[in-house]
Design an enzyme around this catalytic site. Structure first.
Site, PDB file in Angstrom:
ATOM      1  N   CYS A 194      -9.872  -4.265 -10.687  1.00  0.00           N
ATOM      2  CA  CYS A 194      -9.830  -4.889  -9.362  1.00  0.00           C
ATOM      3  C   CYS A 194     -11.051  -5.774  -9.128  1.00  0.00           C
ATOM      4  CB  CYS A 194      -9.767  -3.830  -8.266  1.00  0.00           C
ATOM      5  SG  CYS A 194      -9.087  -2.266  -8.766  1.00  0.00           S
ATOM      6  N   ASP A 240     -10.294   3.396  -6.729  1.00  0.00           N
ATOM      7  CA  ASP A 240      -9.345   4.419  -6.266  1.00  0.00           C
ATOM      8  C   ASP A 240      -8.375   4.802  -7.368  1.00  0.00           C
ATOM      9  OD1 ASP A 240     -10.608   4.201  -3.884  1.00  0.00           O
ATOM     10  OD2 ASP A 240      -8.784   4.130  -2.697  1.00  0.00           O
ATOM     11  N   ASP A 252      -9.441  -1.158  -2.812  1.00  0.00           N
ATOM     12  CA  ASP A 252      -9.029  -0.544  -1.549  1.00  0.00           C
ATOM     13  C   ASP A 252     -10.162  -0.358  -0.538  1.00  0.00           C
ATOM     14  OD1 ASP A 252      -6.799  -0.369  -3.086  1.00  0.00           O
ATOM     15  OD2 ASP A 252      -6.479   1.775  -2.801  1.00  0.00           O
ATOM     16  N   LYS A 253     -11.290   0.122  -0.994  1.00  0.00           N
ATOM     17  CA  LYS A 253     -12.342   0.451  -0.031  1.00  0.00           C
ATOM     18  C   LYS A 253     -13.378  -0.638   0.114  1.00  0.00           C
ATOM     19  CE  LYS A 253     -10.249   4.170   0.633  1.00  0.00           C
ATOM     20  NZ  LYS A 253      -9.198   3.828  -0.326  1.00  0.00           N
ATOM     21  N   SER A 311      -2.384   7.335  -1.036  1.00  0.00           N
ATOM     22  CA  SER A 311      -2.624   6.028  -1.622  1.00  0.00           C
ATOM     23  C   SER A 311      -1.589   5.061  -1.068  1.00  0.00           C
ATOM     24  CB  SER A 311      -2.462   6.147  -3.135  1.00  0.00           C
ATOM     25  OG  SER A 311      -2.112   4.913  -3.672  1.00  0.00           O
TER      26      SER A 311
HETATM   27 FE1  FES Z   1      -8.473  -1.137  -6.940  1.00  0.00          FE
HETATM   28 FE2  FES Z   1      -5.939  -0.311  -6.719  1.00  0.00          FE
HETATM   29  S1  FES Z   1      -7.577   0.712  -7.692  1.00  0.00           S
HETATM   30  S2  FES Z   1      -6.858  -2.069  -5.893  1.00  0.00           S
END
Ligand code: FES
Length: 547
Positions: free
Chosen positions: A46, A77, A119-120, A463
């Site tokens: 990511c 994540d 995500d975070k 998730s």
């Molecule tokens: Fe980074 Fe899904 S683990 S966007």
């Protein structure tokens, strides 16, 4: 200029001397100073490419201002899911926002561009921008492309369930592992990262058309370069995030995310943003506002398509134009371009046809997939995502676990034929601590083919890739003596997404009696997790630090 605190001649000669050593020239001291917060890291696809994006941003900004790249942390994540590392996921949002706030204030930056791709770190960047309230832009890292045979990270999680239930062999699992995630970019469905990127664009703090974009693309590089002129204009006109984000832009974001079947985590992050900006909009009000919004997208996790398919079929600009023209969203909200949302869409042709996005009059689901439920098991609310494929209500008997790991073991070792509601508690923001995501149990359910018989309720999270009959964010959480803490095995619960209720069929006296014997299932908590447990707000307020 705030940055004169470190660049003014002659008082700041010592500061300037240090800055010269990192590349500043005479001219640079008279320019706006812009921090570029990079979440680059090669711990995860990511964010693997974000150094390229931060360099492109630096190039764009330095034409107008003087930029300085600094790093903040990130966690993955996708990698921490299903293990103790996930306890640090939501916490990382707070660390990222706090670290951006810290560096920008310490360095007296006039403006900020933050680049995130997971995500975070996306909400972390946004929260940091809002707390600083200096002219700022958020740049999204972009989506990854699907892997071989249209697979992705969720395919790998679900294949594991198939492997354990002997539906696929080791070689097939290895093949999926090797071929599902290729290249850089955020997880490829309408999971949390892509959902939050769209939220950022609708809020007005990202460049138009930058949220639905491939990570490794020329357009993404162009976004970064173009942000230089935009931040310069924001600085000249002192347009800050608090002037851009307001109740109307937040309502717009919730609407679009609901139409597109976005992640439940968006609501948590939006609640945190609301808390940060002191906007008066509670979880209950979000429920009333968003309940009847239809779901029109056929995007993963519950649909068939990836974000890259949406890009190939024309993106979301036409859809946004349609929403603005029909007054479904408010087009008068300000954006970082200095123009309104409506003005940004001026040159987009109006004919809205997209095979992935159905017509609002003929939606895939008539009501919102994201359901906010209240009831005697969640007095302060909880958030579920119910696609409708599994039905609208679920009545079953409870099977209680005090950790994610216990529940996963149970799912893999038992055949479940009767309607069962798995409760995973003491996984809340204080109880976990950290409010882990339950992608492993939900993927296990789908992998072993038990999703029709089983629903899941937790004070943890899910998730953005989870699907099935899942209810999370139960508040008050078990650690805070919430009603979820008193449930025993084989008790009847109903999840009613039609009336937005979560009902535990037991009388009030019994609940109160059981609460007297409340036994806190204390989990190991150490270091920064201890701090998170002590200073976190509950999930109905976004689970951030209580500043
Ligand atoms: Fe980074 Fe899904 S683990 S966007």
């Amino acid at each position: 200029m705030k940055s004169k605190l470190i660049t003014k001649w002659p008082e700041k000669a010592s500061n300037r001397s240090m800055l010269r050593a990192v590349g500043f020239t005479d001219l640079d001291f008279n320019k706006f100073q812009v921090g570029i917060a990079s979440t680059w890291s090669n711990i995860t696809p990511c964010n693997n490419h974000i150094n390229v994006l931060s360099k492109a941003t630096e190039f764009g900004v330095n034409k107008y201002c003087k930029s300085t790249i600094f790093n903040t942390i990130t966690v993955s994540d996708g990698i921490s899911n299903g293990n103790l590392g996930m306890k640090f996921s939501l916490l990382s949002r707070e660390i990222i926002s706090s670290s951006i706030e810290t560096v920008c204030n310490a360095q007296s930056f006039d403006g900020l561009i933050s680049i995130g791709g997971c995500d975070k770190n996306i909400p972390g960047c946004i929260l940091g921008m809002c707390r600083l309230n200096i002219p700022s832009i958020f740049i999204y890292g972009g989506t990854i492309l699907p892997g071989k045979n249209r697979t992705d990270i969720v395919s790998v999680f679900e294949s594991l369930g198939k492997f354990y239930s002997n539906q696929i062999n080791e070689k097939e699992l290895l093949n999926i592992e090797k071929n599902s995630i290729i290249g850089s970019g955020s997880c490829s469905g309408m999971y949390t990262a892509n959902s939050m990127a769209i939220v950022a664009e609708i809020l007005g703090i990202s460049l138009p058309n930058s949220s639905v974009q491939n990570a490794q693309s020329i357009n993404k590089i162009l976004n970064c370069v173009n942000s230089g002129k935009i931040i310069f204009n924001l600085l000249k006109n002192n347009i800050t995030p608090k002037k851009i984000i307001n109740i109307n832009s937040i309502k717009n974001a919730i609407k679009v995310i609901s139409f597109l079947g976005g992640s439940t985590n968006c609501i948590l992050h939006i609640l945190s943003l609301i808390e940060c900006l002191k906007i008066d909009f509670s979880l209950n009000e979000i429920k009333k506002f968003s309940n009847n919004l239809p779901t029109i997208s056929d995007l993963k996790p519950s649909g068939k398509f990836f974000i890259s398919d949406l890009i190939n079929s024309g993106g979301i600009q036409k859809f946004l134009k349609f929403l603005v023209e029909e007054n479904i969203i408010n087009g008068d909200t300000l954006t970082i371009t200095g123009n309104t949302l409506k003005e940004n869409l001026k040159f987009i042709k109006t004919n809205y046809i997209n095979k992935l996005l159905k017509c609002l009059n003929f939606p895939l689901k008539k009501t919102n997939q994201i359901k906010i439920l209240f009831g005697n098991l969640a007095k302060k609310g909880c958030i579920s995502k119910i696609s409708g494929k599994e039905g609208e209500t679920f009545l079953g008997k409870s099977k209680v676990f005090n950790s994610e790991e216990e529940s996963v073991e149970f799912i893999y070792k038992n055949k479940i034929y009767s309607k069962t509601i798995i409760i995973i508690r003491f996984e809340g923001v204080k109880g976990g601590p950290g409010m882990r995501e339950m992608l492993t149990p939900t993927s296990a359910l789908i992998g072993v083919g038990a999703q029709k018989n089983i629903a899941l309720i937790t004070d943890g999270r899910f998730s953005g890739g989870s699907h099935g009959f899942v209810v999370g964010h139960v508040s008050p959480e078990a650690y805070e003596k919430g009603e979820i803490s008193v449930v025993k095995d084989n008790e009847i619960i109903i999840i009613d997404s039609i009336n937005n209720n979560l009902i535990f069929f037991i009388n009030k006296n019994t609940i109160n009696q059981r609460k007297k014997n409340f036994l806190n299932y204390s989990k190991i908590s150490f270091g920064i997790l201890n701090l998170y447990r002590k200073i976190s707000l509950d999930s109905s307020k976004g689970s951030g630090f209580n500043y």
